[in-house]
Design a protein around this motif. Structure first.
Motif, PDB file in Angstrom:
ATOM      1  N   VAL A  45       0.839  -1.201   0.000  1.00 17.28           N
ATOM      2  CA  VAL A  45       0.000   0.000   0.000  1.00 17.28           C
ATOM      3  C   VAL A  45       0.870   1.245   0.000  1.00 17.28           C
ATOM      4  CG1 VAL A  45      -1.725   1.295   1.303  1.00 17.28           C
ATOM      5  CG2 VAL A  45      -1.872  -1.204   1.171  1.00 17.28           C
ATOM      6  N   ILE A  46       1.932   1.211   0.806  1.00 12.75           N
ATOM      7  CA  ILE A  46       2.830   2.373   0.896  1.00 12.75           C
ATOM      8  C   ILE A  46       3.558   2.590  -0.434  1.00 12.75           C
ATOM      9  CG2 ILE A  46       4.903   3.249   2.047  1.00 12.75           C
ATOM     10  CD1 ILE A  46       3.902   1.714   4.554  1.00 12.75           C
ATOM     11  N   ALA A  60       0.925  10.067   6.117  1.00 13.96           N
ATOM     12  CA  ALA A  60      -0.432   9.814   6.622  1.00 13.96           C
ATOM     13  C   ALA A  60      -0.859   8.380   6.334  1.00 13.96           C
ATOM     14  CB  ALA A  60      -1.408  10.799   5.984  1.00 13.96           C
ATOM     15  N   VAL A  61      -0.577   7.886   5.112  1.00 15.86           N
ATOM     16  CA  VAL A  61      -0.911   6.510   4.754  1.00 15.86           C
ATOM     17  C   VAL A  61      -0.149   5.529   5.638  1.00 15.86           C
ATOM     18  CG1 VAL A  61      -0.682   4.761   2.951  1.00 15.86           C
ATOM     19  CG2 VAL A  61      -1.568   7.026   2.400  1.00 15.86           C
ATOM     20  N   SER A  62       1.124   5.850   5.901  1.00 14.82           N
ATOM     21  CA  SER A  62       1.937   4.981   6.750  1.00 14.82           C
ATOM     22  C   SER A  62       1.371   4.899   8.164  1.00 14.82           C
ATOM     23  CB  SER A  62       3.380   5.511   6.782  1.00 14.82           C
ATOM     24  OG  SER A  62       4.166   4.738   7.652  1.00 14.82           O
ATOM     25  N   CYS A  89       3.011  -8.965  14.648  1.00 14.84           N
ATOM     26  CA  CYS A  89       2.588  -7.559  14.609  1.00 14.84           C
ATOM     27  C   CYS A  89       3.810  -6.639  14.581  1.00 14.84           C
ATOM     28  CB  CYS A  89       1.728  -7.246  15.830  1.00 14.84           C
ATOM     29  SG  CYS A  89       1.143  -5.544  15.897  1.00 14.84           S
ATOM     30  N   ALA A  90       4.814  -6.985  15.427  1.00 12.28           N
ATOM     31  CA  ALA A  90       6.029  -6.174  15.481  1.00 12.28           C
ATOM     32  C   ALA A  90       6.762  -6.211  14.137  1.00 12.28           C
ATOM     33  CB  ALA A  90       6.944  -6.665  16.600  1.00 12.28           C
ATOM     34  N   ILE A  91       6.814  -7.411  13.516  1.00 12.79           N
ATOM     35  CA  ILE A  91       7.471  -7.545  12.207  1.00 12.79           C
ATOM     36  C   ILE A  91       6.751  -6.692  11.165  1.00 12.79           C
ATOM     37  CG2 ILE A  91       7.925  -9.159  10.315  1.00 12.79           C
ATOM     38  CD1 ILE A  91       8.420 -11.319  12.455  1.00 12.79           C
ATOM     39  N   SER A  92       5.407  -6.736  11.211  1.00 11.46           N
ATOM     40  CA  SER A  92       4.628  -5.945  10.255  1.00 11.46           C
ATOM     41  C   SER A  92       4.875  -4.458  10.438  1.00 11.46           C
ATOM     42  CB  SER A  92       3.138  -6.251  10.419  1.00 11.46           C
ATOM     43  OG  SER A  92       2.869  -7.615  10.143  1.00 11.46           O
ATOM     44  N   VAL A  98      10.018   0.670   7.762  1.00 12.41           N
ATOM     45  CA  VAL A  98      11.172   0.618   6.857  1.00 12.41           C
ATOM     46  C   VAL A  98      10.759   0.979   5.432  1.00 12.41           C
ATOM     47  CG1 VAL A  98      12.859  -0.923   5.782  1.00 12.41           C
ATOM     48  CG2 VAL A  98      12.492  -1.019   8.246  1.00 12.41           C
ATOM     49  N   THR A  99       9.614   0.401   4.995  1.00 10.52           N
ATOM     50  CA  THR A  99       9.130   0.712   3.639  1.00 10.52           C
ATOM     51  C   THR A  99       8.813   2.199   3.501  1.00 10.52           C
ATOM     52  OG1 THR A  99       8.185  -1.500   3.458  1.00 10.52           O
ATOM     53  CG2 THR A  99       7.394   0.160   1.898  1.00 10.52           C
ATOM     54  N   THR A 100       8.254   2.777   4.560  1.00  6.15           N
ATOM     55  CA  THR A 100       7.943   4.215   4.535  1.00  6.15           C
ATOM     56  C   THR A 100       9.213   5.046   4.410  1.00  6.15           C
ATOM     57  OG1 THR A 100       5.967   3.858   5.880  1.00  6.15           O
ATOM     58  CG2 THR A 100       6.843   6.112   5.768  1.00  6.15           C
ATOM     59  N   LEU A 101      10.229   4.710   5.210  1.00  8.55           N
ATOM     60  CA  LEU A 101      11.480   5.470   5.162  1.00  8.55           C
ATOM     61  C   LEU A 101      12.152   5.362   3.791  1.00  8.55           C
ATOM     62  CD1 LEU A 101      12.942   4.594   8.700  1.00  8.55           C
ATOM     63  CD2 LEU A 101      11.918   6.761   7.951  1.00  8.55           C
TER      64      LEU A 101
END
Length: 478
Positions: A45-46, A60-62, A89-92, A98-101
């Protein structure tokens, strides 16, 4: 027929896909007992959002994905703590962050590239990038304006085929130079979309990948079509002016030319009459008649030579730079001014270097320079009451790595002062009341077109020396 989808439509489609994917992930993560980290898919999604959202929108999406991940964990495992579920949950959450950064970093890099591309669009030069297969990958605004093809029509096409490029040298040699030095510069011929031909100064820069292999070539082209057309028009005008000057000079030499042709023609008539008399005798004197015929032939050839030289000087033709003996060119030219020398009571002093190497030049043009210099020298001595002396010398000069042939024309005339020296070669400047002021200007243009130099210096006791320096012909040209 290809279908072009607008950027807005593509962005809308990605947005809808991102929303539907978010809902699907949340439903599966919250309502199904799968033992895997479903929320990791929020990274998709990101990634989809990064293509159409700005920095704030992406953050905002993140944050929304983080909230949905926590809500799904609480909804599915709020009553009992499940260690495995907490780890998933923590992995997600880590994957989302990370994907956001990474997406933010990539977005910043893309913005910088767009800014740089926008700067390239500000230049009037045509700039485009092509891959090793000559396929265009970038086409700036200057290229659109110069060539007529919009970027969407040019990108993906072969550059040489699209522009119908004509290269000044073999393409293989050009590419070898580019690979060796990383750069190439020269003139190319291109064709616009409307069929008009262009002349451009082209500069190529090779970009290599981290392994050192050619990755892309940036080509920067500046339109010089009008400049080249103006140069061609100027060259044509100079050639016409030079021709007019030659014809004018020949008109000034009309008396000498008439004398040079009348002498052999009169000799032809005289020897013809003599031959007839020898043949009319009883018995005919064959040997004397033969001698008269031989003299007729000799004088006829002399007259023919004079006419041939005049026709060569008077004709309008393109310059031909061929190996030339300057001593012979001076000799041929002096043949036309012999009567001028005699009538003006000028003593001629010749000093030719017999070992003079050849130069690469146009005989007619260089003879025009010699005639201009000699006639100027003769006219400069018209007001001299004493001895009149014209010295013409040739010699070889060596300066550093340059080899030149020098021609000196020295007179004993009135000379000129220092202020006049800087104006002598200017167009329409003349020291004579009835002078056109074009002879020396044309002479300078001719000499410089032969990659040479012409200069003037005043003698201490009067008189002047004009020196022409021409480069020695290369061994392969001679």
């Amino acid at each position: 027929m290809p279908i072009h989808v607008s950027a807005h439509a593509q962005s809308t489609a990605k947005g809808v896909a991102a929303i539907l994917l978010t809902i699907a992930i949340f439903v599966v993560d919250a309502l199904t007992p799968l033992g895997i980290a479903i929320a990791v898919l929020y990274a998709l999604v990101i990634i989809l959002g990064a293509a159409s959202l700005d920095r704030r929108g992406l953050i905002a999406v993140s944050v929304l994905c983080v909230v949905f991940t926590i809500l799904a964990f609480v909804f599915g495992h709020g009553d009992t703590f499940d260690t495995d579920a907490a780890i998933r949950c923590a992995i997600s959450l880590c994957a989302i962050i990370v994907t956001t950064l990474l997406s933010l970093k990539n977005q910043q890099a893309m913005l910088q590239l767009k800014d740089q591309a926008a700067l390239l669009d500000l230049t009037h030069d045509a700039i485009f990038v092509r891959d090793p297969a000559d396929t265009i990958t970038y086409w700036n605004r200057g290229s659109e304006l110069l060539y007529g093809w919009p970027a969407e029509d040019a990108v993906g096409r072969k550059a040489a085929e699209l522009l119908k490029t004509r290269f000044p040298i073999e393409l293989a040699r050009l590419q070898a130079e580019l690979l060796e030095t990383g750069r190439w510069e020269g003139e190319l011929s291109h064709t616009r979309r409307d069929g008009a031909e262009l002349k451009v100064v082209s500069r190529w820069s090779l970009h290599r990948d981290p392994r050192g292999k050619p990755a892309a070539t940036m080509e920067t082209n500046s339109d010089i079509t009008e400049h080249r057309e103006a140069e061609s028009a100027l060259h044509k005008a100079q050639a016409e002016l030079s021709h007019v000057s030659r014809v004018t000079t020949l008109g000034e030499l009309a008396a000498s030319i008439a004398h040079e042709t009348n002498q052999p023609l009169a000799a032809v008539v005289t020897n013809g009459d003599a031959g007839l008399r020898w043949l009319s005798r009883e018995p005919p004197n064959i040997d004397a008649a033969r001698m008269s015929l031989e003299k007729i032939i000799t004088n006829a050839r002399r007259a023919s030579d004079v006419i041939a030289r005049l026709r060569a000087l008077a004709r309008r033709s393109e310059a031909e730079h061929l190996p030339l003996d300057l001593n012979e060119a001076v000799d041929d030219t002096l043949f036309l001014v012999q009567r001028e020398l005699a009538e003006r009571r000028v003593d001629l002093d010749l000093s030719f270097d017999p070992t003079l190497p050849t130069v690469l030049g146009d005989r007619v043009q260089l003879q025009q320079v010699i005639i201009n210099l000699v006639m100027n020298a003769l006219q400069a001595m018209d007001d001299v009451s004493g001895s009149r002396r014209l010295r013409i010398a040739t010699r070889r000069e060596t300066a550093e790595n340059d080899q030149n042939v020098a021609l000196e024309v020295t007179d004993s005339g009135t000379g000129f002062d220092a202020e006049m020296a800087g104006k002598l070669f200017n167009p329409f400047y003349s020291t004579k009341p009835d002078g056109m002021g074009m002879g020396l200007s044309i002479s300078r243009s001719i000499v410089e077109a032969h990659h040479g130099q012409i200069s003037a210096s005043a003698g201490e006791g009067g008189g002047a020396t004009f020196t022409v320096r021409l480069p020695v012909a290369a061994t392969g040209d001679a």
